[in-house]
Scaffold this active site. Structure first.
Site, PDB file in Angstrom:
ATOM      1  N   ASN A  18      80.115  52.066  -2.945  1.00 50.61           N
ATOM      2  CA  ASN A  18      81.061  51.882  -4.052  1.00 50.61           C
ATOM      3  C   ASN A  18      81.189  50.379  -4.338  1.00 50.61           C
ATOM      4  OD1 ASN A  18      83.604  51.302  -5.334  1.00 50.61           O
ATOM      5  ND2 ASN A  18      84.189  53.416  -4.979  1.00 50.61           N
ATOM      6  N   HIS A  21      84.772  46.807  -5.934  1.00 55.21           N
ATOM      7  CA  HIS A  21      85.465  45.567  -5.580  1.00 55.21           C
ATOM      8  C   HIS A  21      84.607  44.326  -5.764  1.00 55.21           C
ATOM      9  CE1 HIS A  21      88.936  47.824  -4.883  1.00 55.21           C
ATOM     10  NE2 HIS A  21      88.334  48.603  -3.999  1.00 55.21           N
ATOM     11  N   HIS A  54      84.154  53.519  -9.993  1.00 57.56           N
ATOM     12  CA  HIS A  54      85.347  54.194 -10.520  1.00 57.56           C
ATOM     13  C   HIS A  54      85.802  53.459 -11.770  1.00 57.56           C
ATOM     14  CE1 HIS A  54      89.670  55.799  -9.443  1.00 57.56           C
ATOM     15  NE2 HIS A  54      89.294  56.110 -10.668  1.00 57.56           N
ATOM     16  N   ARG A  56      88.563  53.113 -13.909  1.00 58.14           N
ATOM     17  CA  ARG A  56      89.979  53.509 -13.926  1.00 58.14           C
ATOM     18  C   ARG A  56      90.536  53.372 -15.324  1.00 58.14           C
ATOM     19  NH1 ARG A  56      92.264  53.551  -8.407  1.00 58.14           N
ATOM     20  NH2 ARG A  56      94.205  54.013  -9.462  1.00 58.14           N
ATOM     21  N   ARG A  60      90.926  48.084 -14.068  1.00 55.39           N
ATOM     22  CA  ARG A  60      91.281  46.941 -13.221  1.00 55.39           C
ATOM     23  C   ARG A  60      90.072  46.347 -12.512  1.00 55.39           C
ATOM     24  NH1 ARG A  60      94.841  50.025  -8.703  1.00 55.39           N
ATOM     25  NH2 ARG A  60      95.825  50.833 -10.569  1.00 55.39           N
ATOM     26  N   GLU A  81      83.276  57.917 -10.507  1.00 53.77           N
ATOM     27  CA  GLU A  81      84.597  58.452 -10.152  1.00 53.77           C
ATOM     28  C   GLU A  81      85.471  58.375 -11.388  1.00 53.77           C
ATOM     29  OE1 GLU A  81      84.605  56.993  -5.495  1.00 53.77           O
ATOM     30  OE2 GLU A  81      86.136  56.256  -6.871  1.00 53.77           O
ATOM     31  N   THR A 112      93.019  54.906  -4.691  1.00 54.54           N
ATOM     32  CA  THR A 112      93.244  56.351  -4.799  1.00 54.54           C
ATOM     33  C   THR A 112      94.009  56.799  -3.557  1.00 54.54           C
ATOM     34  OG1 THR A 112      91.110  56.417  -5.879  1.00 54.54           O
ATOM     35  CG2 THR A 112      92.078  58.528  -5.281  1.00 54.54           C
ATOM     36  N   GLU A 162      84.547  66.065  -2.014  1.00 57.19           N
ATOM     37  CA  GLU A 162      84.573  64.882  -1.149  1.00 57.19           C
ATOM     38  C   GLU A 162      85.898  64.901  -0.398  1.00 57.19           C
ATOM     39  OE1 GLU A 162      83.133  61.194  -2.788  1.00 57.19           O
ATOM     40  OE2 GLU A 162      84.548  60.035  -1.570  1.00 57.19           O
ATOM     41  N   HIS A 202      86.575  57.150   1.954  1.00 59.91           N
ATOM     42  CA  HIS A 202      87.800  56.359   1.809  1.00 59.91           C
ATOM     43  C   HIS A 202      88.187  55.729   3.141  1.00 59.91           C
ATOM     44  CE1 HIS A 202      91.499  54.786   0.125  1.00 59.91           C
ATOM     45  NE2 HIS A 202      91.041  55.170  -1.051  1.00 59.91           N
TER      46      HIS A 202
HETATM   47  N1  PXP Z   1      85.632  58.049  -2.446  1.00 59.80           N
HETATM   48  C1  PXP Z   1      86.568  58.061  -3.419  1.00 59.80           C
HETATM   49  C2  PXP Z   1      86.760  59.316  -4.205  1.00 59.80           C
HETATM   50  C3  PXP Z   1      87.327  56.914  -3.731  1.00 59.80           C
HETATM   51  O1  PXP Z   1      88.241  56.944  -4.702  1.00 59.80           O
HETATM   52  C4  PXP Z   1      87.070  55.732  -3.000  1.00 59.80           C
HETATM   53  C5  PXP Z   1      87.832  54.482  -3.333  1.00 59.80           C
HETATM   54  O2  PXP Z   1      87.518  54.081  -4.614  1.00 59.80           O
HETATM   55  C6  PXP Z   1      86.081  55.770  -2.004  1.00 59.80           C
HETATM   56  C7  PXP Z   1      85.391  56.942  -1.736  1.00 59.80           C
HETATM   57  C8  PXP Z   1      85.723  54.561  -1.209  1.00 59.80           C
HETATM   58  O3  PXP Z   1      86.810  54.131  -0.452  1.00 59.80           O
HETATM   59  P1  PXP Z   1      86.761  52.693   0.229  1.00 59.80           P
HETATM   60  O4  PXP Z   1      86.655  51.701  -0.871  1.00 59.80           O
HETATM   61  O5  PXP Z   1      88.041  52.643   0.979  1.00 59.80           O
HETATM   62  O6  PXP Z   1      85.548  52.693   1.120  1.00 59.80           O
END
Ligand code: PXP
Length: 262
Positions: A18, A21, A54, A56, A60, A81, A112, A162, A202
């Site tokens: 992901n 960030h 994602h 959003r 952001r 996402e 999330t 998931e 997550h």
């Molecule tokens: N899966 C989903 C559905 C999420 O919303 C997120 C966070 O955006 C992640 C996985 C990844 O989480 P993390 O950034 O904490 O590894």
């Protein structure tokens, strides 16, 4: 009925990176650096199997322009996402990513926070899931590891769920970690028995990924924040490669343990 442990074949566990960030850091200053597409290309070289982003409602981190650029430039499958809204449905249908993961979204949350209420939101989710599936987009629902949510996902016809690993990742005491892990184990078994393809994500880190990666029913982990943070210290490629290795080692250990028990 659940398959006995020794009959469970462990699929290769895919790593979805992901990159939200990377965009968070870029947006702190505006401008173009660091570029999420560059991160996605590097992730592919480092052993990622997919890219997750994602978009959003408040944009952001990932922006519409980022999504355009990702769709146009990466070769790995893209997992978008998205909240279950008409706006996001329109964007997904326009871009046709490989997959869409429907997540709950609240403007005030930092990330999330909870899973989707698949059980309570059947009527909102059903048309969105079918429109995405009709467009050839693989749908997953991000849910808490609870039987009623898994059953609701199966009733909705979602092929993938998931499991939210946030509560496991944030558990502090040994007892809490064990209880949250037990919920994930039960959910992985229940979901697989319902015919769902099981993913998880997550809050996963080098330290906590092992037991999750060992779950035979899982096909994919999605990991972001920790990898981007770790990239500050070691570089993104090495951070992803180390996560990939940690997942593979844990899975191999799990398979060996099953074989020894059989
Ligand atoms: N899966 C989903 C559905 C999420 O919303 C997120 C966070 O955006 C992640 C996985 C990844 O989480 P993390 O950034 O904490 O590894």
């Amino acid at each position: 009925m659940n398959a006995p442990l020794h009959t469970l074949r462990r699929h290769k566990l895919r790593l979805g990176v992901n990159i939200d960030h990377v965009a968070t850091i870029r947006n702190a200053r505006g401008g173009l650096h660091p570029d999420p597409v560059r991160a996605a290309l590097l992730a592919a070289e480092a052993g990622a199997d997919g890219i997750t982003a994602h978009l959003r409602e408040d944009r952001r981190h990932i922006t519409d322009a980022d999504l355009d650029a990702l769709v146009g430039n990466i070769s790995l499958p893209l997992n978008l996402e998205m909240a279950a809204t008409d706006e996001m449905l329109g964007i997904a249908l326009k871009h046709r990513p490989h997959a869409a993961c429907i997540v709950p979204e609240r403007r005030a949350e930092r990330t999330t926070e909870g899973g989707l209420d698949a059980a309570g939101q059947h009527n909102v989710l059903a048309p969105i899931i079918s429109r995405l599936q009709d467009a050839g987009i693989r749908v997953s629902l991000f849910i808490a590891p609870e039987a009623r949510q898994l059953e609701a996902a199966a009733r909705l016809g979602a092929p993938v769920v998931e499991l939210h690993t946030g509560p496991y990742s944030h558990a502090v005491t040994e007892a809490e970690v064990a209880a949250e892990m037990a919920r994930l184990v039960r959910a992985a078994e229940t979901g697989a028995a319902l015919g769902l393809e099981m993913h998880a994500g997550h809050g996963l880190t080098f330290d906590n990924v092992g037991p999750v990666a060992a779950l035979a029913q899982l096909h994919e982990l999605n990991i972001g924040h920790f990898l981007i943070g770790e990239a500050v210290f070691t570089g993104l490629g090495p951070a992803i490669a180390r996560m990939r290795a940690a997942m593979d080692e844990s899975r191999a250990r799990g398979a060996a343990a099953d074989a020894a028990r059989a």
